[in-house]
Design an enzyme around this catalytic site. Structure first.
Site, mmCIF file in Angstrom:
data_model
loop_
_atom_site.group_PDB
_atom_site.id
_atom_site.type_symbol
_atom_site.label_atom_id
_atom_site.label_comp_id
_atom_site.label_asym_id
_atom_site.label_seq_id
_atom_site.Cartn_x
_atom_site.Cartn_y
_atom_site.Cartn_z
ATOM 1 N N ASP A 111 41.344 69.610 68.104
ATOM 2 C CA ASP A 111 41.701 68.541 67.104
ATOM 3 C C ASP A 111 43.340 68.044 67.550
ATOM 4 O OD1 ASP A 111 41.806 66.667 65.021
ATOM 5 O OD2 ASP A 111 42.191 68.360 63.543
ATOM 6 N N LYS A 140 42.924 80.947 74.000
ATOM 7 C CA LYS A 140 44.096 81.635 73.889
ATOM 8 C C LYS A 140 43.605 83.314 73.803
ATOM 9 C CE LYS A 140 48.843 82.141 73.372
ATOM 10 N NZ LYS A 140 49.624 81.814 74.679
ATOM 11 N N ASP A 160 44.844 64.481 69.469
ATOM 12 C CA ASP A 160 45.957 63.587 69.164
ATOM 13 C C ASP A 160 46.825 63.283 70.281
ATOM 14 O OD1 ASP A 160 44.575 63.476 66.597
ATOM 15 O OD2 ASP A 160 46.551 63.885 65.442
ATOM 16 N N ASP A 192 48.587 76.712 74.788
ATOM 17 C CA ASP A 192 49.744 76.316 74.769
ATOM 18 C C ASP A 192 50.179 75.561 76.334
ATOM 19 O OD1 ASP A 192 49.526 78.825 75.727
ATOM 20 O OD2 ASP A 192 51.412 79.865 75.079
ATOM 21 N N TYR A 208 39.076 76.464 61.731
ATOM 22 C CA TYR A 208 38.931 75.480 60.490
ATOM 23 C C TYR A 208 38.416 76.306 59.152
ATOM 24 C CZ TYR A 208 41.802 71.733 62.315
ATOM 25 O OH TYR A 208 42.847 70.879 62.703
HETATM 26 P P1 ATP Z 1 44.400 63.914 59.678
HETATM 27 O O1 ATP Z 1 44.924 65.328 59.779
HETATM 28 O O2 ATP Z 1 43.531 63.515 58.322
HETATM 29 O O3 ATP Z 1 43.812 63.632 61.055
HETATM 30 P P2 ATP Z 1 47.139 63.094 60.241
HETATM 31 O O4 ATP Z 1 48.020 63.980 59.331
HETATM 32 O O5 ATP Z 1 46.774 63.594 61.697
HETATM 33 O O6 ATP Z 1 45.664 62.931 59.359
HETATM 34 P P3 ATP Z 1 47.296 60.347 60.618
HETATM 35 O O7 ATP Z 1 46.372 59.661 59.289
HETATM 36 O O8 ATP Z 1 46.109 60.349 61.754
HETATM 37 O O9 ATP Z 1 47.836 61.828 60.295
HETATM 38 O O10 ATP Z 1 48.551 59.673 61.034
HETATM 39 C C1 ATP Z 1 49.669 59.752 62.061
HETATM 40 C C2 ATP Z 1 50.299 59.023 61.991
HETATM 41 O O11 ATP Z 1 49.731 57.768 63.040
HETATM 42 C C3 ATP Z 1 50.813 58.001 60.939
HETATM 43 O O12 ATP Z 1 52.249 57.480 61.180
HETATM 44 C C4 ATP Z 1 49.885 56.920 60.765
HETATM 45 O O13 ATP Z 1 50.387 55.602 60.488
HETATM 46 C C5 ATP Z 1 49.616 56.594 62.439
HETATM 47 N N1 ATP Z 1 48.182 56.036 62.576
HETATM 48 C C6 ATP Z 1 47.104 56.773 62.474
HETATM 49 N N2 ATP Z 1 45.828 55.873 62.767
HETATM 50 C C7 ATP Z 1 46.429 54.682 63.031
HETATM 51 C C8 ATP Z 1 45.774 53.567 63.278
HETATM 52 N N3 ATP Z 1 44.620 53.202 63.319
HETATM 53 N N4 ATP Z 1 46.837 52.678 63.549
HETATM 54 C C9 ATP Z 1 48.013 52.519 63.644
HETATM 55 N N5 ATP Z 1 48.658 53.723 63.115
HETATM 56 C C10 ATP Z 1 47.853 54.680 62.873
#
Ligand code: ATP
Length: 361
Positions: free
Chosen positions: A244, A187, A248, A220, A134
């Site tokens: 990160d 990696k 997710d 991966d 990052y």
């Molecule tokens: P970042 O890079 O800032 O982490 P991101 O690009 O990973 O952001 P998010 O903002 O986390 O994206 O959103 C990804 C998806 O998950 C979107 O469709 C969003 O609506 C959904 N989402 C994220 N947080 C929540 C939450 N607390 N409740 C419901 N939906 C969420």
């Protein structure tokens, strides 16, 4: 009487809605068990701060945070900030850099009544938080990316033995309290120097923890294993960007991105707590965001920064009780139209918390 000073940074998008929910839970938890004086210090960050100070992380916010015992941070939407600010670190990067928040700890576990892709998950990701891939936080000064021509960009990854050693120790120490297994994710077969140093350093640290089983996986392969057998992992240690992405994925495996809390621990003892998700601009202001990740971050703050184990456990059990009762926000609801709004789910957690306290006090 105990006294706590909590920094509150609402952030952008759904940030204000979910941080509000977090404060309601913190107030409920802290008022139930013992007499305490709690001061909530709201500091502008993100768009709010751009409007008031022309700066997403004003110096006054940094100064106020230094005087707190811990902070709750809502997500930010730095991609939408004015062009002139794109050269700057984003608010997360700025806070991590300024306060040396080196260990981003992201637990993921199966929750009662929530249908996950994999059952019996109970893992925690230790993500190195100050360098790696990052570039907005891996330089002492400036940002580690350059546009050589309009069609040539260079982005740096930075790996230091010092930073890898301390995240590895944090991961192994946690494993000693858990199921005593660490998976090093890297990696090193392709990024031989940077990721190679990460792997070798973690393996060296492992020698100090002979009772911990150690394995290593390429990022991966790890992404694939997580989908199939997330239940087999205990502690995962990895660099910034891999951590990160994996967290997710881990959140969706157990339910939703809206469910995973995180703690960023610093060498100064001043720690930051936030959900792992972003600012979700697509649902901002609609009262449908899932506040549970932020609420669970409050539990983490009480346990880690204030050593308030009973209060932290009460919040976690209240969240579990609400989920077990079938209440869901939109992101978790299988059927269209059968979900609770943010405020209602928060209210339900407060009620469950009070109910829980009645049975133990
Ligand atoms: P970042 O890079 O800032 O982490 P991101 O690009 O990973 O952001 P998010 O903002 O986390 O994206 O959103 C990804 C998806 O998950 C979107 O469709 C969003 O609506 C959904 N989402 C994220 N947080 C929540 C939450 N607390 N409740 C419901 N939906 C969420």
């Amino acid at each position: 009487m105990k006294s706590y000073r909590i920094g509150v940074l609402k952030g952008d998008g759904i940030g204000p809605e979910i941080v509000q929910a977090n404060m309601r839970i913190l107030k409920a938890a802290l008022s139930q068990f013992q007499e305490s004086f709690v001061e909530y210090v709201e500091c502008p960050i993100g768009f709010e701060a751009i409007h008031s100070h022309q700066d997403p992380v004003p110096a006054s916010t940094i100064e106020e945070l230094k005087k707190c015992h811990g902070w709750i941070l809502g997500p930010h939407d730095s991609a939408s900030y004015p062009e002139i600010l794109t050269e700057r670190r984003n608010p997360s990067g700025e806070l991590r850099h300024t306060f040396d928040l080196f260990a981003n700890i992201r637990p993921s576990q199966s929750l009662p009544g929530v249908q996950g892709l994999v059952q019996n998950v109970n893992l925690v990701i230790f993500r190195e938080n100050t360098e790696g891939f990052y570039p907005d936080r891996n330089m002492y000064h400036g940002v580690g990316e350059w546009m050589i021509t309009p069609e040539v960009a260079i982005s740096t990854g930075v790996f230091t033995k010092k930073a890898i050693t301390r995240i590895a120790h944090a991961a192994f120490q946690s494993a000693m309290e858990r199921r005593r297994k660490v998976t090093i994710v890297h990696k090193a077969n392709v990024i031989k120097l940077g990721s190679g140093l990460f792997l070798r350093t973690c393996q060296e640290v492992a020698k100090a923890y002979p009772h911990v089983t150690v394995e290593d996986l390429h990022i991966d392969a790890m992404a694939a294993h997580l989908v199939r057998r997330a239940g087999d992992f205990d502690v995962i240690v990895t660099e910034n960007m891999f951590g990160d992405i994996l967290s997710d994925e881990a959140s969706m495996i157990t339910g939703s991105l809206g469910m995973l809390p995180s703690a960023s621990l610093s060498s100064t003892g001043l720690h930051l707590y936030e959900p792992i998700h972003g600012s979700a601009p697509d649902i901002a202001g609609q009262n449908v965001a899932n506040p549970l990740a932020t609420i669970l971050s409050a539990a983490s703050l009480l346990r880690t920064s204030f050593a308030l184990e009973e209060e932290a456990a009460a919040i976690e059990e209240a969240v579990e009780a609400v989920l077990a009762s079938g209440k869901r926000t939109k992101d978790l609801s299988a059927k269209e139209g059968t979900y609770q709004i943010t405020e209602d789910i928060t209210h339900a957690v407060v009620d469950a918390l009070k109910q829980r306290v009645k049975t133990i006090v």
